[in-house]
Scaffold this active site. Sequence first.
Site, mmCIF file in Angstrom:
data_model
loop_
_atom_site.group_PDB
_atom_site.id
_atom_site.type_symbol
_atom_site.label_atom_id
_atom_site.label_comp_id
_atom_site.label_asym_id
_atom_site.label_seq_id
_atom_site.Cartn_x
_atom_site.Cartn_y
_atom_site.Cartn_z
ATOM 1 N N ASP A 149 23.415 10.887 22.144
ATOM 2 C CA ASP A 149 22.400 9.924 22.570
ATOM 3 C C ASP A 149 21.002 10.546 22.520
ATOM 4 O OD1 ASP A 149 21.479 7.488 23.511
ATOM 5 O OD2 ASP A 149 21.762 8.009 25.614
ATOM 6 N N ASN A 159 26.739 -1.538 19.531
ATOM 7 C CA ASN A 159 25.546 -1.212 18.737
ATOM 8 C C ASN A 159 25.175 -2.291 17.725
ATOM 9 O OD1 ASN A 159 26.168 2.390 18.624
ATOM 10 N ND2 ASN A 159 24.971 1.174 20.062
#
Length: 241
Positions: free
Chosen positions: A19, A67
């Site tokens: 991330d 996503n």
Amino acid sequence: MAKPIREGNGPRHVAVIMDGNGRWARQRGRPRLFGHHAGAKRIRELVEACPDLGVRYLTIFAFSTENWKRTQTEVAGLMSLFRRYIAKETRALCEENVRVRFIGDRVRLDAKLIRLMDEMETYTEHCTGVNLTIALNYGGRDEVARATRRLAQDVAAGKLCPDSVNEETLPKYLDTYVLPDPDLVIRTSGEARISNFLLWQSAYAEYEFVDTLWPDFSAEEFGMLTKAYGARDRRYGAVKA
């Protein structure tokens, strides 16, 4: 030449939530995809560090089922990045004796990407060193739902007795059925959540949440975290006498 994997008291299987690519790019006044490209370069560095650290399995979270909610431009750019990464890295990873697997639901992925994924798995299936697993269009809840559906189909077909279904049965239907559960899960970028990643498999994993943004996450930091794991007291619900 590929390095032999050094055995020790560190984690055998490390899973990583990569991330911070977007924030890393924004800090430099660049588009988010610039960060994703920078982050992709870190993967090889970690893979190469694994043998000396005793890490036999490395699982990375590349693209989640959530996503798809990102902008069409970013999603298209990520899919292009995945295709290029696979085409570029397949031979190099094989030469490093790295076996690559993909987990996740492939139905929504484009045909070219699926073909490249299949080819990468086939090309490296004889490799006996580090096992690199790439979670692509993966979600923990989605995985459990798909596994449960397959299990239910076997029960309906008479292949499985309902009374035999227990916590040892379901893992055989998961995407990760050939992998051991992760010992250590690392998330970069300062966020302290697991984001639907390996929900079943990480029941007894140790977690490390670090502030470093993924493109800045080095093999040295990776090594420090795996060594810190070796000092942890893992009791699995028991207590010392």
